[in-house]
Motif scaffolding. Structure first.
Motif, PDB file in Angstrom:
ATOM      1  N   CYS A  11       0.836  -1.211   0.000  1.00 47.84           N
ATOM      2  CA  CYS A  11       0.000   0.000   0.000  1.00 47.84           C
ATOM      3  C   CYS A  11       0.866   1.254   0.000  1.00 47.84           C
ATOM      4  N   ILE A  12       1.901   1.260   0.842  1.00 45.22           N
ATOM      5  CA  ILE A  12       2.792   2.426   0.899  1.00 45.22           C
ATOM      6  C   ILE A  12       3.500   2.634  -0.427  1.00 45.22           C
ATOM      7  N   ASP A  13       3.933   1.535  -1.037  1.00 42.57           N
ATOM      8  CA  ASP A  13       4.630   1.627  -2.326  1.00 42.57           C
ATOM      9  C   ASP A  13       3.709   2.183  -3.401  1.00 42.57           C
ATOM     10  N   ASN A  14       2.447   1.725  -3.437  1.00 45.88           N
ATOM     11  CA  ASN A  14       1.506   2.212  -4.444  1.00 45.88           C
ATOM     12  C   ASN A  14       1.157   3.682  -4.225  1.00 45.88           C
ATOM     13  N   VAL A  15       1.003   4.072  -2.968  1.00 43.74           N
ATOM     14  CA  VAL A  15       0.710   5.481  -2.674  1.00 43.74           C
ATOM     15  C   VAL A  15       1.853   6.373  -3.136  1.00 43.74           C
ATOM     16  N   GLN A  16       3.084   5.940  -2.894  1.00 42.19           N
ATOM     17  CA  GLN A  16       4.242   6.723  -3.325  1.00 42.19           C
ATOM     18  C   GLN A  16       4.286   6.855  -4.846  1.00 42.19           C
ATOM     19  N   LYS A  17       3.925   5.791  -5.551  1.00 42.96           N
ATOM     20  CA  LYS A  17       3.920   5.839  -7.017  1.00 42.96           C
ATOM     21  C   LYS A  17       2.811   6.776  -7.521  1.00 42.96           C
ATOM     22  N   ILE A  18       1.652   6.713  -6.871  1.00 47.90           N
ATOM     23  CA  ILE A  18       0.545   7.580  -7.281  1.00 47.90           C
ATOM     24  C   ILE A  18       0.889   9.046  -7.040  1.00 47.90           C
ATOM     25  N   ARG A  20       3.483  10.567  -7.461  1.00 49.09           N
ATOM     26  CA  ARG A  20       4.321  11.163  -8.516  1.00 49.09           C
ATOM     27  C   ARG A  20       3.474  11.994  -9.477  1.00 49.09           C
ATOM     28  N   HIS A  21       2.176  11.735  -9.497  1.00 48.18           N
ATOM     29  CA  HIS A  21       1.271  12.389 -10.443  1.00 48.18           C
ATOM     30  C   HIS A  21       0.355  13.371  -9.704  1.00 48.18           C
ATOM     31  N   LYS A  22       0.932  14.205  -8.875  1.00 55.73           N
ATOM     32  CA  LYS A  22       0.143  15.120  -8.039  1.00 55.73           C
ATOM     33  C   LYS A  22      -0.733  16.053  -8.864  1.00 55.73           C
ATOM     34  N   ILE A  23      -0.251  16.443 -10.046  1.00 55.80           N
ATOM     35  CA  ILE A  23      -1.019  17.390 -10.859  1.00 55.80           C
ATOM     36  C   ILE A  23      -2.360  16.793 -11.271  1.00 55.80           C
ATOM     37  N   TRP A  24      -2.391  15.488 -11.576  1.00 57.99           N
ATOM     38  CA  TRP A  24      -3.645  14.862 -11.988  1.00 57.99           C
ATOM     39  C   TRP A  24      -4.552  14.595 -10.794  1.00 57.99           C
ATOM     40  N   LEU A  25      -3.971  14.299  -9.650  1.00 56.89           N
ATOM     41  CA  LEU A  25      -4.779  14.146  -8.437  1.00 56.89           C
ATOM     42  C   LEU A  25      -5.419  15.484  -8.053  1.00 56.89           C
ATOM     43  N   THR A  26      -4.635  16.561  -8.222  1.00 55.78           N
ATOM     44  CA  THR A  26      -5.164  17.891  -7.933  1.00 55.78           C
ATOM     45  C   THR A  26      -6.297  18.244  -8.888  1.00 55.78           C
ATOM     46  N   LEU A  27      -6.117  17.915 -10.173  1.00 60.43           N
ATOM     47  CA  LEU A  27      -7.163  18.201 -11.159  1.00 60.43           C
ATOM     48  C   LEU A  27      -8.420  17.392 -10.883  1.00 60.43           C
ATOM     49  N   LEU A  28      -8.248  16.132 -10.475  1.00 59.54           N
ATOM     50  CA  LEU A  28      -9.402  15.304 -10.131  1.00 59.54           C
ATOM     51  C   LEU A  28     -10.178  15.927  -8.969  1.00 59.54           C
ATOM     52  N   VAL A  66     -14.287   4.630 -12.286  1.00 60.81           N
ATOM     53  CA  VAL A  66     -13.390   5.449 -13.106  1.00 60.81           C
ATOM     54  C   VAL A  66     -12.246   6.008 -12.263  1.00 60.81           C
ATOM     55  N   VAL A  67     -12.549   6.427 -11.034  1.00 57.91           N
ATOM     56  CA  VAL A  67     -11.500   6.927 -10.132  1.00 57.91           C
ATOM     57  C   VAL A  67     -10.505   5.812  -9.811  1.00 57.91           C
ATOM     58  N   ILE A  68     -11.019   4.609  -9.558  1.00 55.48           N
ATOM     59  CA  ILE A  68     -10.142   3.467  -9.267  1.00 55.48           C
ATOM     60  C   ILE A  68      -9.253   3.161 -10.471  1.00 55.48           C
ATOM     61  N   TRP A  69      -9.821   3.187 -11.684  1.00 50.67           N
ATOM     62  CA  TRP A  69      -9.011   2.959 -12.892  1.00 50.67           C
ATOM     63  C   TRP A  69      -7.902   3.998 -13.014  1.00 50.67           C
ATOM     64  N   LEU A  70      -8.261   5.248 -12.740  1.00 55.58           N
ATOM     65  CA  LEU A  70      -7.262   6.319 -12.802  1.00 55.58           C
ATOM     66  C   LEU A  70      -6.126   6.063 -11.824  1.00 55.58           C
ATOM     67  N   LEU A  71      -6.471   5.700 -10.591  1.00 54.79           N
ATOM     68  CA  LEU A  71      -5.439   5.447  -9.576  1.00 54.79           C
ATOM     69  C   LEU A  71      -4.579   4.245  -9.946  1.00 54.79           C
ATOM     70  N   VAL A  73      -3.865   3.198 -13.014  1.00 55.25           N
ATOM     71  CA  VAL A  73      -2.970   3.619 -14.096  1.00 55.25           C
ATOM     72  C   VAL A  73      -1.827   4.472 -13.545  1.00 55.25           C
ATOM     73  N   LEU A  74      -2.148   5.401 -12.651  1.00 53.50           N
ATOM     74  CA  LEU A  74      -1.114   6.267 -12.086  1.00 53.50           C
ATOM     75  C   LEU A  74      -0.131   5.485 -11.230  1.00 53.50           C
ATOM     76  N   SER A  75      -0.587   4.394 -10.596  1.00 57.88           N
ATOM     77  CA  SER A  75       0.313   3.592  -9.765  1.00 57.88           C
ATOM     78  C   SER A  75       1.230   2.710 -10.586  1.00 57.88           C
ATOM     79  N   MET A  76       0.859   2.444 -11.842  1.00 57.75           N
ATOM     80  CA  MET A  76       1.642   1.528 -12.674  1.00 57.75           C
ATOM     81  C   MET A  76       2.552   2.232 -13.668  1.00 57.75           C
TER      82      MET A  76
END
Length: 317
Positions: A11-18, A20-28, A66-71, A73-76
């Motif tokens: 979980c910690i590893d996936n959160v760290q990977k996600i 990396r894409h702060k701009i898209w999380l902010t836009l969401l 859709v939110v789960i799919w986005l997360l 993709v961002l984690s991978m």
């Protein structure tokens, strides 16, 4: 409780990977808050008697998926153009689905038509289509790069955990298969054994993790230099084996010599250090011979030749 630690680490590893894409999380988050604000500031809540729970649950679940799919993709995926198009597409689809969801709760007066535009315009789908086209192109490049590994990954034989190459058992299987196909096929095979230095020195001076990285880099280097039909195996430590198919003595020796020259010219940079080491290969080549009564004779002959090669090198030094 070991599973709990593994789950927590994942979980910690996936959160760290996600992250990396702060701009898209902010836009969401911005799209989510903007739609909420516009709907509740310009509209009014519908009476509970008019709520259709089937639609509410279905459209709410669609938005959540859709939110789960986005997360996912961002984690991978790393930061880049393809990821950007995927993120933009999923956020566009989320906006349409979420507005559908809000329409079940909030009634907007007739002068406001922007909600219909948000729901109907296929901006998210168009962005996602571009993403898939770019991803297809990217995947084609990756497939070409991994072409030499394709037969490896399609084989059920266990792979070496460090190099992701077949192990000793697979080498024996391939030799037995070539031997069983008859003398004409057998004598078109060559076996090359390669010892790579300074694997032991790297392990001693810089640790096992850096030594493993050295093996991975060397294996990739050899894979790029070999033909598609050649097979590379990791036997143990710094020793590799190559089975060359459809070759004669001259062609096999030429390929082995070029591979040795390539390895001898390679300089391995130590991670987080200014230091590095030069690689060097000790290599022997043995052609399959019809006089051999068993396929393992080829391997025994190659091991003996490599041992003699090491003794020769030591005597010269």
């Amino acid at each position: 409780m070991d599973w709990l630690h593994r789950w927590r680490y994942a979980c910690i590893d996936n959160v760290q990977k996600i992250m990396r894409h702060k701009i898209w999380l902010t836009l969401l988050g911005f799209v989510f808050l903007l739609l909420l604000t516009l709907n509740f500031s310009q509209g009014e809540l519908k009476p509970p008697a008019t709520w259709v729970w089937v639609d509410i649950i279905g459209e709410g679940a669609s938005s959540l998926c859709v939110v789960i799919w986005l997360l996912l993709v961002l984690s991978m995926r790393p930061v880049g153009q393809v990821t950007n198009w995927f993120a933009a597409g999923f956020i566009g689809i989320f906006a349409s689905n979420f507005q559908d969801f809000l329409d079940e709760w909030v009634h907007l007066p007739l002068p406001y038509t922007w909600d219909s535009w948000v729901e109907s315009l296929p901006v998210g789908l168009l962005a996602l289509t571009v993403a898939f086209c770019l991803w297809r192109k990217e995947q084609g490049q990756i497939d070409r790069y991994l072409l030499k590994r394709q037969a490896i990954y399609h084989n059920t034989t266990a792979l070496d955990h460090t190099t992701s190459l077949p192990k000793f058992e697979h080498l024996n299987t391939q030799l037995e298969y070539a031997f069983a196909k008859g003398k004409a096929n057998w004598q078109q095979h060559a076996l090359v054994l390669v010892d790579i230095t300074p694997f032991s020195e790297i392990s001693y001076r810089y640790g096992g993790r850096e030594a493993d990285r050295f093996l991975v880099v060397i294996s990739e280097l050899m894979l790029l230099a070999l033909r598609e039909e050649d097979m590379l195996c990791h036997l143990a430590g710094d020793r590799f084996a190559i089975v060359m198919k459809n070759v004669n003595q001259t062609l096999a020796q030429q390929k082995a010599d070029r591979l040795k020259a390539l390895i001898d010219q390679f300089y391995f940079s130590i991670k987080d250090s200014e230091h590095g080491v030069s690689a060097q290969a000790t290599m022997v080549l043995v052609m399959a011979d019809n006089s051999m009564k068993a396929p393992d004779s080829l391997l025994k002959q190659a091991i003996l030749a490599l041992s003699n090669q090491h003794k020769l090198v030591q005597s010269n030094t």
